[in-house]
Design a protein around this motif. Structure first.
Motif, short mmCIF file in Angstrom:
data_model
loop_
_atom_site.label_atom_id
_atom_site.label_comp_id
_atom_site.label_asym_id
_atom_site.label_seq_id
_atom_site.Cartn_x
_atom_site.Cartn_y
_atom_site.Cartn_z
N GLY A 25 -7.91 0.60 -0.18
CA GLY A 25 -7.90 2.05 0.00
C GLY A 25 -7.19 2.79 -1.12
N LEU A 26 -6.57 3.91 -0.79
CA LEU A 26 -5.95 4.79 -1.76
C LEU A 26 -4.52 4.38 -2.08
CD1 LEU A 26 -7.04 8.28 -0.34
CD2 LEU A 26 -8.19 6.95 -2.12
N THR A 27 -4.11 4.62 -3.32
CA THR A 27 -2.70 4.54 -3.64
C THR A 27 -2.03 5.84 -3.22
OG1 THR A 27 -2.99 5.48 -5.85
CG2 THR A 27 -3.19 3.07 -5.64
N GLU A 28 -0.71 5.85 -3.24
CA GLU A 28 0.01 7.08 -2.89
C GLU A 28 -0.38 8.22 -3.83
OE1 GLU A 28 4.64 8.69 -2.46
OE2 GLU A 28 4.25 6.59 -3.00
N ARG A 29 -0.48 7.93 -5.10
CA ARG A 29 -0.85 8.96 -6.09
C ARG A 29 -2.26 9.49 -5.82
NH1 ARG A 29 0.38 10.39 -11.43
NH2 ARG A 29 -0.89 12.20 -11.96
N GLN A 30 -3.20 8.60 -5.57
CA GLN A 30 -4.57 9.03 -5.30
C GLN A 30 -4.64 9.92 -4.06
OE1 GLN A 30 -6.32 5.14 -5.12
NE2 GLN A 30 -7.05 5.20 -7.24
N ALA A 31 -3.88 9.55 -3.03
CA ALA A 31 -3.87 10.35 -1.81
C ALA A 31 -3.29 11.73 -2.07
CB ALA A 31 -3.07 9.63 -0.73
N CYS A 32 -2.22 11.79 -2.84
CA CYS A 32 -1.61 13.09 -3.15
C CYS A 32 -2.54 13.93 -4.02
CB CYS A 32 -0.27 12.88 -3.85
SG CYS A 32 1.02 12.20 -2.77
N ASP A 33 -3.28 13.27 -4.92
CA ASP A 33 -4.24 14.00 -5.76
C ASP A 33 -5.34 14.63 -4.91
OD1 ASP A 33 -2.85 13.39 -8.04
OD2 ASP A 33 -4.18 11.77 -8.68
N GLN A 34 -5.60 14.04 -3.74
CA GLN A 34 -6.58 14.61 -2.82
C GLN A 34 -5.94 15.63 -1.88
OE1 GLN A 34 -8.99 11.69 -0.77
NE2 GLN A 34 -9.30 10.45 -2.62
N GLN A 72 -3.76 0.92 -12.41
CA GLN A 72 -4.57 1.55 -11.37
C GLN A 72 -4.00 1.34 -9.98
OE1 GLN A 72 -7.24 3.52 -12.37
NE2 GLN A 72 -6.33 3.00 -14.34
N GLU A 73 -2.98 0.50 -9.87
CA GLU A 73 -2.38 0.21 -8.57
C GLU A 73 -1.06 0.95 -8.41
OE1 GLU A 73 -4.14 -1.09 -6.40
OE2 GLU A 73 -5.67 -2.16 -7.53
N GLU A 74 -0.37 0.69 -7.31
CA GLU A 74 0.91 1.34 -7.05
C GLU A 74 1.92 0.99 -8.15
OE1 GLU A 74 1.39 3.51 -4.87
OE2 GLU A 74 0.22 3.12 -3.06
N PRO A 75 2.85 1.91 -8.47
CA PRO A 75 3.88 1.59 -9.47
C PRO A 75 4.67 0.33 -9.12
CG PRO A 75 3.90 3.93 -8.95
CD PRO A 75 2.95 3.29 -7.97
N GLU A 76 4.92 0.13 -7.84
CA GLU A 76 5.66 -1.06 -7.43
C GLU A 76 4.92 -2.35 -7.78
OE1 GLU A 76 6.73 2.31 -4.57
OE2 GLU A 76 4.91 1.50 -5.49
N ALA A 77 3.57 -2.28 -7.77
CA ALA A 77 2.77 -3.45 -8.12
C ALA A 77 2.93 -3.79 -9.60
CB ALA A 77 1.30 -3.21 -7.78
N GLY A 78 2.89 -2.76 -10.44
CA GLY A 78 3.07 -2.98 -11.87
C GLY A 78 4.45 -3.51 -12.20
N GLU A 79 5.45 -2.96 -11.51
CA GLU A 79 6.82 -3.43 -11.74
C GLU A 79 6.98 -4.89 -11.33
OE1 GLU A 79 9.01 -0.66 -9.41
OE2 GLU A 79 8.52 1.05 -10.71
N TYR A 124 -16.76 3.17 0.78
CA TYR A 124 -15.76 2.57 -0.11
C TYR A 124 -14.33 2.99 0.23
CZ TYR A 124 -20.10 1.91 -2.69
OH TYR A 124 -21.39 1.58 -3.03
N ARG A 125 -14.11 3.59 1.38
CA ARG A 125 -12.76 4.03 1.74
C ARG A 125 -11.78 2.87 1.83
NH1 ARG A 125 -12.56 5.50 6.81
NH2 ARG A 125 -14.52 4.37 7.19
N ALA A 126 -12.28 1.72 2.24
CA ALA A 126 -11.40 0.56 2.42
C ALA A 126 -11.75 -0.54 1.42
CB ALA A 126 -11.50 0.04 3.85
N LEU A 127 -11.93 -0.16 0.16
CA LEU A 127 -12.30 -1.13 -0.87
C LEU A 127 -11.08 -2.02 -1.18
CD1 LEU A 127 -14.38 -0.33 -4.03
CD2 LEU A 127 -12.62 -2.08 -4.01
N PRO A 128 -11.20 -3.33 -0.93
CA PRO A 128 -10.07 -4.24 -1.19
C PRO A 128 -10.16 -4.87 -2.57
CG PRO A 128 -11.73 -5.38 0.09
CD PRO A 128 -12.29 -4.01 -0.20
N ARG A 129 -9.01 -5.22 -3.13
CA ARG A 129 -8.97 -5.91 -4.42
C ARG A 129 -7.69 -6.74 -4.48
NH1 ARG A 129 -7.99 -0.28 -3.41
NH2 ARG A 129 -6.10 0.32 -4.52
N ILE A 164 -4.44 5.02 5.11
CA ILE A 164 -5.51 5.26 4.15
C ILE A 164 -5.35 4.37 2.92
CG2 ILE A 164 -6.10 7.58 4.88
CD1 ILE A 164 -4.21 8.64 2.72
N GLY A 165 -4.27 3.61 2.88
CA GLY A 165 -4.05 2.71 1.77
C GLY A 165 -2.92 1.75 2.08
N ALA A 166 -2.95 0.59 1.41
CA ALA A 166 -1.89 -0.39 1.61
C ALA A 166 -1.89 -1.37 0.46
CB ALA A 166 -2.08 -1.14 2.93
#
Length: 455
Positions: free
Chosen positions: A355-364, A210-217, A338-343, A404-406
Motif C-alpha cells: 500500500g501507501l507510505t506515510e509520505r504518499q498518503a499525506c501527498d493525497q 521509494q519506501e519508508e525512511p525507516e526502511a532506507g535507514e 493496486y491499493r494493496a500492491l505488495p513488494r 492503507i499502508g504497512a
C-alpha cells in the motif's frame, strides 16, 4: 509480397505473465502465437527472482553461521561462490536453456516464434519477415530492461547489469554499485557476504528511496554491518576503465572510487517506441502503457507486467495476466486494484511493504495516524537475538479507520507482510484488527503492538 499469418491471439513477450496468458488461452482452445526474443519465462527465472534468491539464501547462511558464537557455540565457514554459481546453472536456469518452458507452451497448444516482435498495425505484429494478424487481439508483455544513466564514459566500459552479476562464475575482489534500490542493495549484501569489497552509490538521500525512511535507514545499517560502504546524496559524474578496473568520479568529490567491477542498478525502463506502439495509436514517448481495469490499452490490445508501470514485480504481471485472460475469454471479473500492491526487498532482514507510505498518503491529503515498533521489542525478536533488526510500521487512514499502508521489516518480513496485505486489501477496520488473537511468540505479534501504538 509478405503474406500474413493468422492467429486468435498474439502474445508479445513470454515472461511469467506472457507465458501464462499464452498457455492458458491455448489450453482454452484458442490459436495462440507467443513471440519471445530471448528465453521463454523471461527475466524472473533466469536473471531475477529465482537465481537472486538462491544467492541471497547462500549469503544468509554465511551470516547465520557468524551469529553462532553469540548464541550456540563455535562455527567457522569458508565462503565458496562456486557452489552458488553451480546451483544457479544447474537448478535454476538449466545453464540459461529454456527448452523446458518452450516445451511446456507447445504441450498446451501454443506456437512459439523466436525473435523481436513489433506492432505494425491494429492487431498486427511483425517478427523479422513474418507478420501475424490476431483475430481477437494482441497482448503486450515485453517487460523492461536496465536503465543505464547517461554518465560520461559509462557506455564504453564493460559494466555489469543484474544479468552479469547473476551469471558470474567467480566474484570480483571489489565492486561499485550504482543505485540503492532493491536490486542494488540485495546484490551488494550478497557479494559483501562472500568477501567482495562493495561500495553503493545512491543519488537520493537514502537507500530504497521509494519506501519508508525507516526502511532506507535499516537497509543502510545492515549493509554497513556487512562491510558495505554506503554513499547517499551523491552521483557519478564520469566513469572510466583502465583495462583492469573501474574508476568512478563522483560529483563534489576529488578522489575517485576504484573497483574491479561496476554494477549498474539504477532502475529499469520500457522502450515503447521500439515496440512500435504508435502503430496501435499509443504514445511511443510514454514511460508505460496505460490500461483500463481489464488491462485493455486499445480495442484488441491488452498490456500486462512491467510495461504497464505498476511495478517490476512477477506477482503484478501474473495478477494482470489472469485479468487479461478473463477479459479475452469474455469471462466477468473485477478490475485491477493496486491499493494493496505488495513488494519485498530480500535483504537480511527482509524489508516488505504494502500500500501507501506515510509520505504518499499525506501527498493525497489523507489524515493519517502512524506507528513504528521494533521487532526486537517483541518476545520473538528478543529470543531471536542477533539478526533481529527490523520493525513494523503502520499507516492508518484516520478518517476511515483502516490501514492503507504497512511495512514489515525483519527476519521473516516478507512472510509477516501477508496478514497486513490482507488487512489493507480487504479494508479490515483497525478496531477489528486490535481484537484479533495474535499467536505467541511470533514475529507477527509485533503487529498487535503497532496497532496499539497508532498515533
Amino acid at each position: 509480397m509478405r503474406v500474413s499469418e493468422q492467429a486468435d491471439v498474439v502474445v508479445l513477450g513470454l515472461g511469467p505473465g506472457g507465458e501464462y496468458v499464452a498457455g492458458t488461452l491455448a489450453e482454452a482452445g484458442l490459436d495462440v502465437v507467443g513471440i519471445e526474443a530471448e528465453l521463454v519465462g523471461g527475466e524472473c527465472p533466469y536473471w531475477g527472482c529465482v537465481p537472486s534468491k538462491m544467492m541471497i539464501r547462500a549469503g544468509n547462511l554465511l551470516a547465520e553461521a557468524g551469529r553462532v558464537p553469540s548464541l550456540a557455540g563455535e562455527a567457522e565457514v569458508t565462503p565458496d561462490w562456486g557452489l552458488v554459481a553451480g546451483r544457479i546453472r544447474g537448478e535454476a536456469t538449466d545453464d540459461w536453456n529454456d527448452r523446458v518452458a518452450a516445451d511446456r507452451l507447445a504441450v498446451k497448444g501454443g506456437r512459439l516464434v523466436r525473435g523481436t516482435g513489433r506492432l505494425t498495425g491494429p492487431r498486427q505484429v511483425t517478427v523479422s519477415d513474418r507478420t501475424f494478424e490476431a483475430r481477437r487481439g494482441v497482448v503486450l508483455a515485453t517487460g523492461t530492461r536496465p536503465r543505464i544513466p547517461p554518465v560520461p564514459g559509462l557506455a564504453s566500459t564493460p559494466y555489469w547489469t543484474n544479468r552479469d552479476a547473476i551469471a558470474a562464475k567467480e566474484l570480483p575482489a571489489s565492486m561499485i554499485v550504482l543505485g540503492g534500490g532493491a536490486i542494488g542493495v540485495e546484490l551488494a549484501q550478497v557479494f559483501a557476504r562472500f568477501r567482495c569489497a562493495v561500495t553503493v552509490v545512491e543519488g537520493q538521500e537514502r537507500l530504497l528511496s521509494q519506501e519508508e525512511p525507516e526502511a532506507g535507514e535499516l537497509a543502510e545499517e545492515v549493509l554497513r554491518a556487512d562491510g558495505v560502504a554506503v554513499l547517499t546524496s551523491v552521483r557519478a559524474r564520469q566513469v572510466g576503465h583502465d583495462g583492469t578496473g573501474f574508476i568512478v568520479h563522483l560529483e563534489g568529490e576529488e578522489e575517485p572510487l576504484r573497483a574491479e567491477r561496476l554494477l549498474v542498478a539504477t532502475g529499469r525502463r520500457a522502450d515503447l517506441a521500439e515496440l512500435g506502439v504508435d502503430a496501435a495509436g499509443l504514445d511511443p514517448s510514454a514511460r508505460a502503457v496505460r490500461t483500463d481495469g481489464q488491462m485493455r490499452a486499445e480495442e484488441g490490445l491488452w498490456a500486462i507486467g512491467d510495461v504497464t508501470g505498476h511495478g517490476n514485480f512477477t506477482h503484478v504481471s501474473m495478477y494482470q495476466a489472469e485479468i487479461a485472460v478473463r477479459d479475452i475469454l469474455g469471462r466477468p471479473g473485477p478490475d485491477a486494484d493496486y491499493r494493496a500492491l505488495p513488494r519485498v526487498t530480500f535483504t537480511d532482514p527482509e524489508i516488505a511493504a504494502v500500500g501507501l507510505t506515510e509520505r504518499q498518503a499525506c501527498d493525497q491529503r489523507l489524515r493519517v495516524r502512524t506507528s513504528v515498533v521494533p521487532i526486537a521489542s517483541s518476545t520473538r525478536g528478543w529470543i531471536h537475538g542477533r539478526g533481529n533488526e527490523g520493525f513494523i510500521k503502520l499507516v492508518e487512514d484516520a478518517d476511515r479507520g483502516v490501514l492503507i499502508g504497512a511495512t514489515s521489516a525483519g527476519p521473516a518480513g516478507g512472510e509477516v507482510l501477508y496478514g497486513l496485505n490482507v488487512a489493507v486489501h480487504a479494508e479490515v477496520p483497525v478496531e477489528r484488527l486490535r481484537h484479533m488473537i495474535y499467536t505467541y511468540p511470533t514475529f507477527h505479534r509485533t503487529v498487535e503492538a503497532a496497532l496499539g501504538a497508532l498515533r
